[in-house]
Structure formats: C-alpha cells, structure tokens
Design a protein around this motif. Structure first.
Motif, short mmCIF file in Angstrom:
data_model
loop_
_atom_site.label_atom_id
_atom_site.label_comp_id
_atom_site.label_asym_id
_atom_site.label_seq_id
_atom_site.Cartn_x
_atom_site.Cartn_y
_atom_site.Cartn_z
N GLN A 44 -42.61 23.33 -25.88
CA GLN A 44 -41.98 23.73 -24.62
C GLN A 44 -42.96 23.61 -23.46
OE1 GLN A 44 -40.40 27.67 -25.20
NE2 GLN A 44 -39.08 27.06 -26.89
N ASN A 45 -44.19 24.04 -23.68
CA ASN A 45 -45.18 23.97 -22.62
C ASN A 45 -45.48 22.52 -22.23
OD1 ASN A 45 -45.36 26.72 -22.67
ND2 ASN A 45 -47.24 26.80 -23.88
N THR A 46 -45.53 21.65 -23.24
CA THR A 46 -45.77 20.23 -22.95
C THR A 46 -44.65 19.64 -22.10
OG1 THR A 46 -46.98 20.01 -25.04
CG2 THR A 46 -46.20 17.99 -24.00
N ALA A 78 -59.60 16.41 -25.13
CA ALA A 78 -58.48 16.41 -26.08
C ALA A 78 -57.16 16.25 -25.35
CB ALA A 78 -58.50 17.72 -26.87
N PHE A 79 -57.00 16.91 -24.21
CA PHE A 79 -55.75 16.78 -23.46
C PHE A 79 -55.55 15.37 -22.92
CE2 PHE A 79 -56.04 21.56 -22.45
CZ PHE A 79 -55.34 21.86 -23.61
N LYS A 80 -56.64 14.70 -22.60
CA LYS A 80 -56.53 13.34 -22.07
C LYS A 80 -56.05 12.37 -23.15
CE LYS A 80 -59.07 9.99 -19.25
NZ LYS A 80 -60.33 9.69 -18.57
N ALA A 125 -49.89 16.58 -26.57
CA ALA A 125 -49.17 17.50 -27.45
C ALA A 125 -50.10 18.48 -28.14
CB ALA A 125 -48.38 16.72 -28.50
N ARG A 126 -51.39 18.30 -28.01
CA ARG A 126 -52.34 19.19 -28.68
C ARG A 126 -52.47 20.49 -27.90
NH1 ARG A 126 -58.51 17.58 -30.58
NH2 ARG A 126 -58.96 19.55 -31.63
N ASN A 166 -52.14 24.60 -23.12
CA ASN A 166 -51.66 23.23 -23.16
C ASN A 166 -52.09 22.52 -21.89
OD1 ASN A 166 -49.43 24.66 -25.00
ND2 ASN A 166 -49.46 22.47 -25.47
N GLY A 167 -52.31 21.22 -21.98
CA GLY A 167 -52.74 20.48 -20.80
C GLY A 167 -52.19 19.07 -20.78
N ILE A 168 -52.16 18.48 -19.57
CA ILE A 168 -51.69 17.11 -19.40
C ILE A 168 -52.55 16.45 -18.34
CG2 ILE A 168 -49.97 17.67 -17.62
CD1 ILE A 168 -48.11 15.64 -19.01
#
Length: 600
Positions: A51-53, A254-256, A260-261, A273-275
């Motif tokens: 959901q966060n992604t 890791a987010f780069k 989804a991680r 979570n990150g994007i």
C-alpha cells in the motif's frame, strides 16, 4: 548413553504423563502460536508495504506533474506578449496600474497552478529593478529593490549560470519571511527571454511542498510521515533529527534499486518505504506506524503468549487432576499387592470405588487373589497327600528289608550245609528285592536290567527243572543305554508262564536288543504255544495281564507317546516288541565313587 538419558526421564507415571504433555502438547502449541504470529506479522508488513509503495508512486506522479506545470507556467509567462509589452512600457503608464496588471497576470498563473492543491508564490523582477509578487492582501513585507533580491542565493546562481532556469530547495528569503513563516519551498528560478535570447525579466515560482504534501495525504486512512531527500541524501523536507537522517541515508541505495523493498526500525514500531524520482534526483520516503493499523505487534505477541501460558497452566492443572485420579487407584493397587504376603493373600479391592477400565482391573485383581488362594489350598492338600503316600512307602519298605535279611540268613545257612543251589537262588532273589527297594530311579542302564533278567531266569530255571534256555543278543555299545526299570522282566515272565510252561523240553527264549538311529528296539520271543493256544489253555484270559498293562502305562508316562509295546504272533510262539527312544548315557570313570561299592 541410554542409561544417562534414563536419569532425565522420571520414573513416576504421573510425572511421565506431565512431562509428555509439556513436551508434546504445550511446547509445540507455543511454537506454532509464535510461528503463526510471526507469519501474520510478516503478511501485515508486506501488505502495508504494498500500500505504501502504491501511495508513493501516486505522490511521485503528482510531484513530477507539479514540476512540469511550473515549467509550463514559466513558458506561458515568457511567451505572453502582453506581459512583455507591459514590462517594456515603464514610462508610458502609471507605475501602480502597470504593477497591478502584471501582478494580475501572475495571479492567473498562480490560480492555474493551485488547482493541483499546492500553495504557489510567484516573484517577478524586470530589468528596471521593479518587483512583482502574488502575496495575498493584508500580508506586508519590507520594501526591497530588485538589485537586493538578485543578490539572494537562488537568483545569484541563476544570473551567473548559462542555464535559462534552475531548481532549488531553500528556506524563505527575507521577502517572504514575515508572510510565510516555517515553510519549506521548492522554487524554479528562470530567465524570461525574448526571441533574440535577451533577458527581459527574472522569475521565481515557489511551491510550498510541506503544505502540499500534508494536504494531499490528509485523505489517507493512516497518518504517515513523509521525507524528501536529494540524490546525495541531504534532507529537502524533513524534521531536524540526525538519527532519522542517518537511518534513511542507509536505505537510499536499496530504494533506488527496488521500490517494493521496505525496512523496519529496530523497535518494530515503523515501516519505511521509499521511491526514487529520477527526473529530480530525489528520494521520497514515508514512515508508517505499525501500531496505527493493528496496535503494537509486540504487545499483541505478549498478549498471545500470556494467553497461551494461562491456557497452558489451566490445561496442565486439569490434566494433572485427571492423571492423579487415574494414578491414585494404581497406587492403591500397588499397596494392596504389597500387602498380599503379609496378609496371606486375604486382600481385596473395593470395587464400588472404581469405574470403567479401573473397575475391570480391580475385578481382575480380586479374581486373581481368589484363584491364588484356591491354588495354594490345593497345593497344601496335595502336599499332605504326598506326605501320607511317602509315609506308606517307607512303611512298605520295612517288609522287603525284613525279607532280604531273611534271604541272606537262608543263603548263608544253605551254603553252610553245602546246598549250593538254594544259596544261589537266595542270592538272585536278593538281587531282585534289592533292585525293587531302589525307587528313586525310573531309568537304569541296560546292563543292569540284563543282570536282573539273568537273576530272574536263574530262579525260574530251577523252578521248571531247566526245561528252557535263554539266548541273549545285545548290540555293541548298548550296555549303557537307558531303559525303564523292570521293563524286561514282565516280558520274560510272560514268555515263560504263557508260552513255555506247558512244554516238557526244548523251550527257548530269545532276547534281541538293537539300536537303529535314535530308536532302541527290544524283541523277546519264545517258541511256545503262541497267542491263540495260550488263551485257549488258560480258558479265562488272553496272554496279557497286570505286568504288561503296568509296563504300557509306564512307557506312556515316560516317553509321552514316543514309545510302544506290541505282542506279535510267530509261526511258532510269540514275540514281544518294545520300541523306545535311544538314550545313551556315559558310564562313570574308574575311580569315581558316586554310589556305594559293594563288590568287596
């Protein structure tokens, strides 16, 4: 190894059942519950992360749309001929009218940008140093000149750069410090150029990212915290917290690679979570509180474990009571069994106190003790009967001893008067009586049995005036074969009394003993009257009497059906066949004195 482990395993049945329940019920249940909670926690985190992604992807698209909207607004102002004309007619109309028209143009652009629900602030500087902005009425700022604004970091970098525009993230400058306190702005600094490439104005469009982000995320069900970092990990939109900044900096790589991680903080309270925004070289990160969705997972774990322990304790108490109710009768049974000897088996269990299998066990115990008492009583009666029979046997031995002593007296008296024949008869009869007194052995050596037959034949030969002879044919190595005591004498007696007694002369008895395999065969034949003539001569019974019946019963008892006694007719006479198992016994070595030596 087994003995060492046996010390770890209790001997009591009650404790064994308790340990078994603990090992095979409670501990596996606790393990399964813990595993289920862990799986549930992992599923929840995965769902929250998905959901966060999705929310971060939505915010990413909106931020990039904002960026392109601001660029579009810049191009719109740069290509607006009216704006360019007004900025160039500074002396043809009053300053207030021109400023009002220009600011109205800026307000129209601001309104179009604010359709994206983002606070927008626009500042415009012309070549003459005039300043135009979109501050709302009632907000006042200190009067400044365009030359002072151009010295600010954003405009200064733009002026010195060959680029026509650049993006910056900064705190409000002194122009907006009183009107927009505490905001964090994302600004576009641009040069408005004509078709010949000349700059006719400087433009700054600032977006209040914090206010926009708060307004667009208010519709989310769970309140989350969002952070903006540039490509180097420097904070763009973040509270001043060095510890969080360090944590987020370690997650950027890791987010780069994989949006989804997700990461969980050491206390298990938040999910990160990150994007990555490649067009802006930014990272958008959100922090989701786990307890906002399902409460504190650790508290839930503790609650489940406490519930499991309470349930396990209640279960153990119930099982302990059940086991005790089962083991208590067994202890009572053990106590009763210990009392059997002390109370002479007069022990019984009250059946009214038991039910089910324990009632069957109590009945079986009572039945067993009753049967044992009856058996012991029977054995006592048999023992008394044996003692009586033994007494009678001892009494019955008195007469044969008296006869044996009397025979010895007659023998020595006859020998003293020179009557050798009477002496020999007495001696052979004494052998027969002495052998009868030895009632301990049921089987004797064949050679001993032959000696008794010779003694018996000697006596009978005197009686019948030597009218018959006896031929002995004994196989080699059979001297120490075991044969029932007094088994041959009845057969020889039967041949004499029923076969040869009516013959005047020429009677013959043949004793043939051979061993074949594991069998011993004894044949005692005569040339007398035969079966039919003997029966006719007696007129009352056939050629078998008490001696033969007694011998058959003894053979049956000794050999359990593996021996037999037959009377077979011959062309002249009769043959008695005794077929029994061959049992060879080794003789005593010379010098052994296990029995009394009477030879001397």
């Amino acid at each position: 190894m087994g003995r060492r482990l046996s010390w770890l395993w209790p001997a009591s049945l009650k404790n064994r059942l308790f340990i078994s329940i603990l090992l095979f019920v409670l501990i596996p249940s606790a393990f399964l519950q813990t595993r289920s909670i862990t799986k549930l926690e992992t599923m929840m985190k995965d769902n929250i992360s998905q959901q966060n992604t999705a929310q971060l992807a939505f915010l990413k698209n909106n931020i990039e749309s904002l960026k392109f909207g601001v660029l579009g607004a810049m191009l719109q102002l740069e290509r607006d001929p009216n704006l360019k004309a007004r900025l160039g007619r500074s002396g043809q109309e009053s300053g207030e009218d021109r400023k009002l028209q220009i600011e109205n143009t800026l307000l129209l652009v601001k309104q179009r940008l604010m359709n994206a629900v983002v606070p927008v602030h626009i500042t415009l500087l012309d070549k003459q140093g005039q300043v135009y902005n979109t501050l709302e009425e009632g907000l006042t700022v200190l009067p400044v000149r365009g030359s002072e604004i151009l010295q600010q970091p954003g405009f200064s970098a733009l002026v010195s750069s060959s680029e026509s525009y650049l993006w910056t993230v900064h705190e409000p400058d002194y122009l907006l410090s009183s009107a927009l306190p505490g905001t964090q702005l994302f600004s576009l600094f641009a040069k408005l150029q004509d078709t010949e490439g000349g700059t006719f104005a400087y433009l700054r469009i600032s977006l209040d990212m914090k206010t926009w982000l708060n307004s667009i995320t208010n519709g989310f069900q769970v309140k989350q915290t969002y952070y903006l970092l540039d490509g180097k990990g420097q904070p763009i939109l973040m509270e001043r917290n060095d510890r969080i900044a360090q944590q987020l900096h370690g997650m950027l790589a890791a987010f780069k690679q994989d949006s989804a991680r997700y990461f969980t903080d050491p206390n298990g309270l938040f999910i990160y979570n990150g994007i990555y925004l490649p067009n802006m070289d930014w990272y958008l990160i959100n922090r989701f509180p786990l307890e906002a969705l399902s409460g504190n997972i650790e508290a839930m774990k503790r609650q489940v474990m406490v519930s499991l322990l309470v349930t396990g304790a209640i279960f153990v108490l119930i099982m302990y009571a059940i086991v005790s109710s089962t083991v208590r009768p067994l202890h009572n049974l053990q106590k009763k069994m210990s009392e059997l000897v002390d109370k002479n088996l007069n022990v019984s269990i009250p059946e009214r106190k038991y039910r089910g299998e324990l009632l069957s066990l109590a009945r079986a115990f009572n039945l067993m003790t009753g049967d044992i008492r009856k058996l012991i009583e029977r054995l006592r009666m048999e023992e008394r009967q044996k003692e009586a029979i033994r007494f009678q046997m001892l009494m019955s031995q008195m007469n044969p001893h008296f006869l044996l002593n009397t025979l010895n007296t007659i023998k020595w008296n006859a020998r003293g008067h020179g009557d050798t024949g009477t002496s020999e008869i007495c001696q052979n009869l004494g052998k027969l009586l002495e052998s009868g007194l030895n009632s301990d052995a049921d089987l004797v050596f064949l050679k001993e049995e032959i000696e008794l037959i010779r003694a018996y034949v000697y006596i009978q030969s005197f009686r019948y005036d030597h009218r018959f002879t006896v031929d002995y044919r004994i196989g080699d190595g059979l001297e120490y074969a075991l044969i029932p005591k007094f088994s041959l004498q009845p057969l020889v007696e039967n041949a004499i009394y029923h076969g040869l007694v009516h013959m005047k002369d020429g009677g013959r008895i043949t004793i043939l003993i051979i061993g074949t395999g594991d069998r011993l065969r004894v044949e005692i034949g005569d040339n007398g009257q035969g079966l039919e003539q003997g029966a006719a001569a007696s007129g009352k019974r056939r050629r078998k009497g008490i001696g033969l019946s007694n011998l058959r019963e003894r053979i049956l008892l000794l050999y359990k059906g593996r021996g037999e006694l037959l009377l077979l007719p011959l062309p002249q006479g009769t043959v008695a066949v005794l077929d029994i198992p061959l049992l060879n016994s080794s003789p005593y070595e010379e010098g052994d004195h296990h029995v009394e030596n009477t030879s001397g």
